[in-house]
Scaffold this motif. Structure first.
Motif: not given
Ligand code: AMP
Length: 418
Positions: A27-35, A101-116
């Motif tokens: 939710q923190e990531g979602i808010s930080a993205m302005g959604f 991937d850019q959206q993913l990075e934004g949403f998961s910024y406060f989590t420890s989820i990794s993506s490639i």
């Protein structure tokens, strides 16, 4: 298939993202993205995906479809934290992979989820880098089908614990001949998983694909035939040899910050980008002759607003999200009426304002009539400047496309005043 309900692209009630009760870090990531408020496709898809259902959604780019599948699957990963590859997202193009991937990075910024991301790049160094990232492990893979298959064939990618299999722009992937690759990828996946299929259109072959890989999916339909609100649409009815002068005139008349010109063929792309070079704009052409790094470089400069005008074939009409495009010009009427919606969808994204102009040559009137039928509105026909001379009459029901009687060079016969 269960049918949910048809919903118009612009309808929302007062639901906010907080109502979904996402995990706090997400939710923190979602808010930080302005959604703040979900779009209709998000409103419909998120609860069902959170429940673990398979979903097939008909939604075009610009509707918020990416977040519709990313957020509930990310929520599941935050809740069920592990080191496995848990989510596989397959997309048609590298451009779309990068964007997701850019959206993913934004949403998961406060989590420890990794993506490639896994795409393109025929050089050994890129492949080796991807290989070592895959071996090291990641939670989410965003990949184009062909490149992922190359890695899967080599045997070091462990997908046994996959929880979500997502196909984005599935119709485009099938158009590009990826059906077999998708089926082969699917054979590497565990039987028990959630499969989400997003497609801008819903032709029979997509339903066939859904039948093969999904279990009783819930169907969501966000009217594909509607263009986003906030787009000023107009069309110019003209002769073919008036197209380039009109384009030059429009570019000179009003300085535009960010503009895409779509053409049906790459020869036209090359011709007009050459002709526009003399104008006071930074222009680039993008088409399939360019290699990946050239295309990425152009897209990066266009996103950063270093380039003002991009002349492109349909490679770009789907799936590419660039903020702040002010104007889309369809130099040719798209052959496929739904491509019009995609092209025009490059502007006015997520409720911003934008304009889209279409040039309708004599042979293209019938196609444009079909587009007007599809989108359910008649597009305003704008007048050419006086000095450009007479123009054809618009009559989309007259004659068959490209077969109108008495047509001469450039589709001209006796000229009439419009
Ligand atoms: P998409 O259709 O997924 O390509 O999304 C189009 C654009 O809308 C992207 O720039 C998203 O970041 C943005 N977007 C999607 N959903 C929302 C939302 N609920 N609120 C604000 N922006 C959004």
């Amino acid at each position: 298939m269960q049918k949910l309900k048809d919903n118009h692209i612009n309808s929302t009630d007062n639901l906010t993202f907080k109502d979904f009760n996402f995990q706090e870090q997400l939710q923190e990531g979602i808010s930080a993205m302005g959604f703040e408020q979900p779009t209709p496709v998000q409103e419909q898809a998120i609860p069902s995906i959170l429940e673990g259902k398979d979903v097939i959604a008909c939604a075009q780019t610009g509707t918020g479809k990416t977040a519709a599948y990313l957020l509930p699957t990310l929520n599941d990963l935050v809740k069920n934290r592990n080191e496995n590859i848990s989510t596989l997202i397959i997309v048609p193009t590298r451009e779309l992979a990068v964007q997701i991937d850019q959206q993913l990075e934004g949403f998961s910024y406060f989590t420890s989820i990794s993506s490639i991301t896994i795409y393109g790049g025929s050089d050994g160094a890129t492949f080796d880098r991807q290989k070592s990232a895959l071996k090291k492990g990641t939670n989410i893979i965003v990949a184009t089908p062909g490149k992922l298959m190359s890695h899967l064939n080599l045997g070091y990618v462990n997908l046994d614990n996959l929880r979500h299999f997502i196909l984005d722009e599935a119709d485009r992937m099938l158009d590009m001949g990826f059906f077999d690759d998708i089926m082969r990828i699917s054979s590497y996946l565990p039987k028990k998983k959630q499969t989400l299929l997003f497609s801008a259109t819903m032709p029979p072959k997509i339903r066939q694909l859904a039948k093969n890989i999904q279990e009783e999916p819930l169907e969501i339909n966000i009217a594909v035939s509607k263009t986003a609100k906030g787009i000023l649409q107009a069309a110019f009815v003209l002769f073919d040899d008036q197209k380039l002068p009109l384009l030059e005139h429009l570019l000179k008349a009003k300085k535009v910050g960010s503009l895409i010109v779509f053409c049906a063929r790459k020869v036209t792309v090359k011709e007009i980008s050459k002709a526009l070079d003399k104008l006071d704009y930074d222009i680039a052409a993008i088409h399939s002759d360019l290699d990946q790094s050239e295309r990425e470089d152009i897209m990066r400069r266009f996103r950063n607003k270093q380039l003002q005008v991009l002349v492109a074939t349909d490679i770009l009409s789907r799936g590419i999200d660039v903020d702040g495009i002010e104007l889309v010009i369809n130099y040719d009427v798209p052959n496929d009426a739904e491509d019009y919606v995609h092209r025009v969808g490059r502007t006015a994204r997520a409720d911003k304002k934008g304009a889209a102009f279409t040039f309708i040559g004599p042979k293209e009137q019938r196609s444009f009539g079909q587009i007007e039928t599809l989108i359910g509105e008649e597009i305003t026909k704008a007048k050419l400047p006086e000095h450009m001379g007479e123009t054809p009459t618009y009559n989309p029901n007259n004659g068959r496309n490209g077969k109108s009687r008495n047509k001469g060079r450039n589709g001209r016969k006796g000229r009439r005043k419009s």
